[in-house]
Design a protein around this motif. Structure first.
Motif, PDB file in Angstrom:
ATOM      1  N   ARG A 153       0.844  -1.187   0.000  1.00 44.90           N
ATOM      2  CA  ARG A 153       0.000   0.000   0.000  1.00 44.90           C
ATOM      3  C   ARG A 153       0.879   1.236   0.000  1.00 44.90           C
ATOM      4  N   CYS A 154       0.357   2.333  -0.556  1.00 45.83           N
ATOM      5  CA  CYS A 154       1.110   3.566  -0.463  1.00 45.83           C
ATOM      6  C   CYS A 154       0.964   4.118   0.958  1.00 45.83           C
ATOM      7  N   GLY A 155       1.940   4.933   1.347  1.00 46.65           N
ATOM      8  CA  GLY A 155       1.955   5.455   2.707  1.00 46.65           C
ATOM      9  C   GLY A 155       0.706   6.248   3.040  1.00 46.65           C
ATOM     10  N   LYS A 156       0.226   6.946   2.057  1.00 43.46           N
ATOM     11  CA  LYS A 156      -0.968   7.752   2.261  1.00 43.46           C
ATOM     12  C   LYS A 156      -2.152   6.873   2.643  1.00 43.46           C
ATOM     13  N   SER A 157      -2.246   5.760   1.953  1.00 45.55           N
ATOM     14  CA  SER A 157      -3.330   4.827   2.230  1.00 45.55           C
ATOM     15  C   SER A 157      -3.183   4.241   3.629  1.00 45.55           C
ATOM     16  N   CYS A 158      -1.935   3.945   4.013  1.00 48.98           N
ATOM     17  CA  CYS A 158      -1.682   3.407   5.360  1.00 48.98           C
ATOM     18  C   CYS A 158      -2.089   4.423   6.415  1.00 48.98           C
ATOM     19  N   ARG A 159      -1.687   5.667   6.197  1.00 48.37           N
ATOM     20  CA  ARG A 159      -2.016   6.696   7.159  1.00 48.37           C
ATOM     21  C   ARG A 159      -3.528   6.841   7.319  1.00 48.37           C
ATOM     22  N   LEU A 160      -4.208   6.873   6.196  1.00 49.67           N
ATOM     23  CA  LEU A 160      -5.659   7.038   6.212  1.00 49.67           C
ATOM     24  C   LEU A 160      -6.326   5.885   6.961  1.00 49.67           C
ATOM     25  N   ARG A 161      -5.867   4.687   6.666  1.00 49.94           N
ATOM     26  CA  ARG A 161      -6.462   3.516   7.299  1.00 49.94           C
ATOM     27  C   ARG A 161      -6.234   3.549   8.806  1.00 49.94           C
ATOM     28  N   TRP A 162      -5.021   3.930   9.189  1.00 49.86           N
ATOM     29  CA  TRP A 162      -4.708   3.979  10.615  1.00 49.86           C
ATOM     30  C   TRP A 162      -5.503   5.079  11.301  1.00 49.86           C
ATOM     31  N   MET A 163      -5.478   6.255  10.745  1.00 50.27           N
ATOM     32  CA  MET A 163      -6.104   7.397  11.397  1.00 50.27           C
ATOM     33  C   MET A 163      -7.621   7.261  11.469  1.00 50.27           C
ATOM     34  N   ASN A 164      -8.216   6.682  10.446  1.00 52.06           N
ATOM     35  CA  ASN A 164      -9.680   6.650  10.382  1.00 52.06           C
ATOM     36  C   ASN A 164     -10.297   5.353  10.887  1.00 52.06           C
ATOM     37  N   TYR A 165      -9.474   4.354  11.060  1.00 55.34           N
ATOM     38  CA  TYR A 165     -10.101   3.067  11.386  1.00 55.34           C
ATOM     39  C   TYR A 165      -9.353   2.251  12.426  1.00 55.34           C
ATOM     40  N   LEU A 166      -8.051   2.154  12.314  1.00 53.36           N
ATOM     41  CA  LEU A 166      -7.319   1.198  13.132  1.00 53.36           C
ATOM     42  C   LEU A 166      -6.803   1.746  14.453  1.00 53.36           C
ATOM     43  N   ARG A 167      -6.559   3.018  14.523  1.00 58.57           N
ATOM     44  CA  ARG A 167      -5.909   3.532  15.728  1.00 58.57           C
ATOM     45  C   ARG A 167      -6.817   3.356  16.941  1.00 58.57           C
ATOM     46  N   PRO A 168      -6.193   3.244  18.120  1.00 56.09           N
ATOM     47  CA  PRO A 168      -6.965   2.990  19.334  1.00 56.09           C
ATOM     48  C   PRO A 168      -7.891   4.147  19.675  1.00 56.09           C
ATOM     49  N   SER A 202     -11.620  18.570  10.503  1.00 57.87           N
ATOM     50  CA  SER A 202     -10.588  18.163  11.461  1.00 57.87           C
ATOM     51  C   SER A 202     -10.722  18.963  12.752  1.00 57.87           C
ATOM     52  N   ALA A 203     -11.065  20.240  12.618  1.00 61.88           N
ATOM     53  CA  ALA A 203     -11.252  21.064  13.811  1.00 61.88           C
ATOM     54  C   ALA A 203     -12.470  20.588  14.601  1.00 61.88           C
ATOM     55  N   ILE A 204     -13.512  20.210  13.881  1.00 58.58           N
ATOM     56  CA  ILE A 204     -14.707  19.682  14.546  1.00 58.58           C
ATOM     57  C   ILE A 204     -14.377  18.360  15.230  1.00 58.58           C
ATOM     58  N   ALA A 205     -13.630  17.520  14.523  1.00 55.98           N
ATOM     59  CA  ALA A 205     -13.280  16.211  15.081  1.00 55.98           C
ATOM     60  C   ALA A 205     -12.440  16.359  16.349  1.00 55.98           C
ATOM     61  N   ALA A 206     -11.651  17.397  16.395  1.00 53.81           N
ATOM     62  CA  ALA A 206     -10.808  17.613  17.572  1.00 53.81           C
ATOM     63  C   ALA A 206     -11.644  17.864  18.821  1.00 53.81           C
ATOM     64  N   ARG A 207     -12.882  18.270  18.622  1.00 57.32           N
ATOM     65  CA  ARG A 207     -13.764  18.546  19.769  1.00 57.32           C
ATOM     66  C   ARG A 207     -14.661  17.365  20.099  1.00 57.32           C
ATOM     67  N   LEU A 208     -14.577  16.319  19.282  1.00 52.74           N
ATOM     68  CA  LEU A 208     -15.357  15.115  19.546  1.00 52.74           C
ATOM     69  C   LEU A 208     -14.423  13.932  19.735  1.00 52.74           C
ATOM     70  N   PRO A 209     -14.063  13.639  20.949  1.00 52.16           N
ATOM     71  CA  PRO A 209     -13.111  12.552  21.210  1.00 52.16           C
ATOM     72  C   PRO A 209     -13.587  11.233  20.615  1.00 52.16           C
ATOM     73  N   GLY A 210     -12.698  10.584  19.892  1.00 54.50           N
ATOM     74  CA  GLY A 210     -13.030   9.270  19.364  1.00 54.50           C
ATOM     75  C   GLY A 210     -13.657   9.289  17.989  1.00 54.50           C
ATOM     76  N   ARG A 211     -14.032  10.449  17.528  1.00 54.16           N
ATOM     77  CA  ARG A 211     -14.620  10.541  16.188  1.00 54.16           C
ATOM     78  C   ARG A 211     -13.587  11.090  15.214  1.00 54.16           C
ATOM     79  N   THR A 212     -13.571  10.555  14.003  1.00 57.15           N
ATOM     80  CA  THR A 212     -12.619  11.032  13.010  1.00 57.15           C
ATOM     81  C   THR A 212     -13.272  12.074  12.122  1.00 57.15           C
ATOM     82  N   ASP A 213     -12.418  12.877  11.506  1.00 53.30           N
ATOM     83  CA  ASP A 213     -12.951  13.917  10.628  1.00 53.30           C
ATOM     84  C   ASP A 213     -13.751  13.315   9.485  1.00 53.30           C
ATOM     85  N   ASN A 214     -13.244  12.203   8.977  1.00 52.28           N
ATOM     86  CA  ASN A 214     -13.936  11.547   7.863  1.00 52.28           C
ATOM     87  C   ASN A 214     -15.316  11.064   8.292  1.00 52.28           C
TER      88      ASN A 214
END
Length: 298
Positions: free
Chosen positions: A87-102, A129-141
């Motif tokens: 996978r490209c790094g971008k795809s890895c980052r997206l997958r981690w940030m939006n789905y896999l991270r704790p 992203s700014a909105i997501a920062a105010r909602l713990p556990g929710r991603t911007d996507n």
DNA sequence: AAAACTGCCAACCGCAGTACT
DNA sequence: GAGTACTGCGGTTGGCAGTTT
């Protein structure tokens, strides 16, 4: 025609991530952190492969950066292709940030969360992203999707409902007063009350049966950690992964202590249980001839 | 039963911002 | 300041699942 993507150019895998890819990426990041998204997928499979076969000694077999020759790179790419993290790094980052991270909260949105999103959107606009920062556990996507599929419609429908009733019913107090005050445009501070009022008129659709539905229902709040089956994150760090900004090739062991639950147990290996990594590698029949003590307790 | 339609969401794309040389 | 590499963001799309015709 737009230009082709990096993934297309390099023949990297695209589309939905498989469970095996998820396990590989999770195991790798838990151990090393995401020190460099671009380089990460290139070495993930190789490192895990070496660890799997040789324990920590395997890391010593990694080449120094100056030793990474073209033939090394070809071998790594071949290995990654075999193991499924091409996978490209971008795809890895997206997958981690939006789905896999704790600590990612999945499932239905609560009424409070919806209120907050609506208020924040009125205040911040499409700065997800700014909105997501105010909602713990929710991603911007996730918030963005939720807005477009649920909240935006409700705000529009609310406006229509309001506009369709030119003569407010004074008997209903606040509703009538607000309608008369905002015929065509809505002040940000008024949006939440409008939505809540509309809920009484417009039924909220029932939640989907899907495990990961993001539709709104206020009966309960479902919190599912995708990584619960992999490791106990609370033992590792507040985030459960490592931010590593060092040179991977020259300092591969600096994060060593931070990933271990205790002195003998790596985070992604439960004692003598089949680890996600082991499961991921199982199809390749790597257990044959291996010392199980070494594999699971290195 | 099957085709058409709709809703949802994960993933992708391209751009802007930032850091570094 | 210019160029390059990398990350993060927001808009958009593709594909799946459910619903309707």
């Amino acid at each position: 025609m737009g230009r082709s993507s990096i993934c297309e150019k390099t023949g990297l895998t695209r589309g939905t991530w498989t469970p095996e890819e998820d396990r590989l990426l999770t195991a790798y990041i838990k151990r090393y952190g995401h020190w460099n998204w671009r380089e990460l997928p290139k070495y993930a499979a190789l490192c895990i492969w070496l660890i799997f076969l040789f324990g920590d000694e395997g890391l010593g077999r990694l080449p120094e950066s100056e030793e990474v020759t073209d033939s090394n790179k070809i071998a790594m790419q071949s290995l990654n292709s075999e193991l499924g993290l091409s996978r490209c790094g971008k795809s890895c980052r997206l997958r981690w940030m939006n789905y896999l991270r704790p600590n990612i909260k999945r499932g239905d949105y609560t009424r409070e969360e919806d209120e907050l999103i609506i208020n924040l959107h009125a205040e911040l606009g499409n700065r997800w992203s700014a909105i997501a920062a105010r909602l713990p556990g929710r991603t911007d996507n996730e918030i963005k999707n939720h807005w477009h599929t649920h909240l935006q419609k409700r705000t529009k429908r609310t406006t229509i409902v309001k506009e369709a009733k030119p003569k407010p019913n004074i008997e209903h107090g606040a509703v009538g007063r607000r309608e008369s005050a905002v015929p065509n445009c809505v002040h940000p501070n008024d949006i939440t009350p409008l939505i809540l009022e509309s809920s009484a008129v417009i039924p909220i659709s029932p939640p989907k049966s899907s495990d990961f539905s993001s539709s709104s229902t206020y009966d309960s709040e479902v919190v599912i950690s995708e990584n619960q089956g992999i490791t106990d994150d609370s033992e590792i760090s507040s985030d459960g992964f490592i931010e590593y900004d060092g040179n991977f090739w020259t300092e591969p062991f600096l994060v060593e202590d931070s990933y271990k639950v205790n002195d003998t147990m790596p985070v992604f290996v439960n004692e003598y249980s089949v680890s996600p990594l082991a499961e991921a590698l199982y199809p390749y029949d790597l257990y044959n001839g291996c010392d199980m003590d070494m594999l699971f307790n290195y």
